[in-house]
Design a protein around this motif. Structure first.
Motif, PDB file in Angstrom:
ATOM      1  N   ASN A 273       8.903  -2.876   1.823  1.00 49.51           N
ATOM      2  CA  ASN A 273       8.551  -1.422   2.485  1.00 49.51           C
ATOM      3  C   ASN A 273       7.565  -0.460   1.547  1.00 49.51           C
ATOM      4  O   ASN A 273       7.436   0.415   2.311  1.00 49.51           O
ATOM      5  CB  ASN A 273       9.752  -1.087   3.108  1.00 49.51           C
ATOM      6  N   ASN A 274       7.339  -0.852   0.555  1.00 48.60           N
ATOM      7  CA  ASN A 274       6.490   0.162  -0.278  1.00 48.60           C
ATOM      8  C   ASN A 274       4.889  -0.020   0.658  1.00 48.60           C
ATOM      9  O   ASN A 274       4.561  -0.841   0.593  1.00 48.60           O
ATOM     10  CB  ASN A 274       6.468  -0.630  -1.728  1.00 48.60           C
ATOM     11  N   PRO A 275       4.636   1.269   0.773  1.00 52.39           N
ATOM     12  CA  PRO A 275       3.242   1.452   1.396  1.00 52.39           C
ATOM     13  C   PRO A 275       1.944   0.733   0.644  1.00 52.39           C
ATOM     14  O   PRO A 275       1.173   0.263   1.418  1.00 52.39           O
ATOM     15  CB  PRO A 275       3.094   2.732   1.547  1.00 52.39           C
ATOM     16  N   LYS A 276       2.372   0.538  -0.823  1.00 49.48           N
ATOM     17  CA  LYS A 276       1.258  -0.068  -1.353  1.00 49.48           C
ATOM     18  C   LYS A 276       1.471  -1.839  -1.456  1.00 49.48           C
ATOM     19  O   LYS A 276       0.726  -2.376  -2.311  1.00 49.48           O
ATOM     20  CB  LYS A 276       1.264   0.489  -2.872  1.00 49.48           C
ATOM     21  N   SER A 277       2.696  -2.119  -1.040  1.00 41.91           N
ATOM     22  CA  SER A 277       2.943  -3.584  -1.366  1.00 41.91           C
ATOM     23  C   SER A 277       1.791  -4.428  -0.318  1.00 41.91           C
ATOM     24  O   SER A 277       1.467  -4.169   0.703  1.00 41.91           O
ATOM     25  CB  SER A 277       4.188  -3.864  -0.336  1.00 41.91           C
ATOM     26  N   ASP A 278       1.309  -5.345  -1.001  1.00 34.64           N
ATOM     27  CA  ASP A 278      -0.033  -6.207  -0.425  1.00 34.64           C
ATOM     28  C   ASP A 278       0.759  -7.686   0.149  1.00 34.64           C
ATOM     29  O   ASP A 278       1.694  -7.892  -0.294  1.00 34.64           O
ATOM     30  CB  ASP A 278      -1.197  -6.515  -1.558  1.00 34.64           C
ATOM     31  N   VAL A 279      -0.216  -8.142   0.734  1.00 35.03           N
ATOM     32  CA  VAL A 279       0.165  -9.574   1.332  1.00 35.03           C
ATOM     33  C   VAL A 279       0.568 -10.610   0.278  1.00 35.03           C
ATOM     34  O   VAL A 279       1.629 -11.271   0.319  1.00 35.03           O
ATOM     35  CB  VAL A 279      -1.069 -10.176   1.889  1.00 35.03           C
ATOM     36  N   ILE A 280       0.259 -10.433  -1.083  1.00 31.83           N
ATOM     37  CA  ILE A 280       0.990 -11.319  -2.258  1.00 31.83           C
ATOM     38  C   ILE A 280       2.351 -11.164  -2.381  1.00 31.83           C
ATOM     39  O   ILE A 280       3.114 -11.968  -2.517  1.00 31.83           O
ATOM     40  CB  ILE A 280       0.052 -11.341  -3.342  1.00 31.83           C
ATOM     41  N   ILE A 281       2.555  -9.723  -2.615  1.00 34.93           N
ATOM     42  CA  ILE A 281       3.930  -9.281  -2.900  1.00 34.93           C
ATOM     43  C   ILE A 281       4.914  -9.573  -1.776  1.00 34.93           C
ATOM     44  O   ILE A 281       6.039 -10.046  -1.962  1.00 34.93           O
ATOM     45  CB  ILE A 281       3.997  -7.817  -3.217  1.00 34.93           C
ATOM     46  N   LYS A 282       4.431  -9.553  -0.483  1.00 28.83           N
ATOM     47  CA  LYS A 282       5.436  -9.740   0.625  1.00 28.83           C
ATOM     48  C   LYS A 282       5.690 -11.389   0.721  1.00 28.83           C
ATOM     49  O   LYS A 282       6.619 -11.622   1.162  1.00 28.83           O
ATOM     50  CB  LYS A 282       4.572  -9.232   2.092  1.00 28.83           C
ATOM     51  N   ARG A 283       4.497 -12.166   0.697  1.00 30.84           N
ATOM     52  CA  ARG A 283       4.660 -13.586   0.582  1.00 30.84           C
ATOM     53  C   ARG A 283       5.699 -13.753  -0.488  1.00 30.84           C
ATOM     54  O   ARG A 283       6.847 -14.735  -0.578  1.00 30.84           O
ATOM     55  CB  ARG A 283       3.431 -14.354   0.163  1.00 30.84           C
ATOM     56  N   LYS A 284       5.736 -13.271  -1.887  1.00 31.76           N
ATOM     57  CA  LYS A 284       6.560 -13.682  -2.945  1.00 31.76           C
ATOM     58  C   LYS A 284       7.982 -13.210  -2.497  1.00 31.76           C
ATOM     59  O   LYS A 284       9.032 -13.904  -2.723  1.00 31.76           O
ATOM     60  CB  LYS A 284       6.177 -12.919  -4.105  1.00 31.76           C
ATOM     61  N   ILE A 285       8.147 -12.072  -1.671  1.00 33.30           N
ATOM     62  CA  ILE A 285       9.420 -11.759  -1.370  1.00 33.30           C
ATOM     63  C   ILE A 285       9.929 -12.426  -0.357  1.00 33.30           C
ATOM     64  O   ILE A 285      11.107 -12.932  -0.458  1.00 33.30           O
ATOM     65  CB  ILE A 285       9.407  -9.961  -0.692  1.00 33.30           C
TER      66      ILE A 285
END
Length: 92
Positions: free
Chosen positions: A22-34
């Motif tokens: 939910n971090n506003p700077k979170s990108d698609v790669i981070i979200k995919r890793k999560i």
């Protein structure tokens, strides 16, 4: 005190995964890793396997890449919560 598999996952969700996702700077790669981390955690058999995954994940190239990306945006990481996680698992 030893916690259940679900309690350990809930701890990681509340303290690392949700805040990073939910971090506003979170990108698609981070979200995919999560999402991938969630899927792996939920497939694990029991709390001891969650603990094993936690410690192993920090030592892999993928884990180091995730740490670097999440740190760059100011999101929490497994490394930040490792002492509390260790206590939850009944380790000193």
């Amino acid at each position: 005190m030893n916690f259940t598999k679900q309690e350990l996952i809930d701890f990681l969700e509340q303290n690392v995964l949700y805040p990073a996702e939910n971090n506003p700077k979170s990108d698609v790669i981070i979200k995919r890793k999560i999402r991938a981390t969630r899927m792996r955690l939920n497939k694990l058999k029991d709390a001891s396997k969650v603990e094993e995954f936690f410690w192993h994940a920090m030592a892999t190239d993928n884990g180091i890449d995730t740490y670097t990306r999440m740190t760059r945006i100011g999101a929490p990481t497994f490394e930040v919560v490792r002492l509390e996680f260790k206590r939850l698992c009944g380790r000193k």
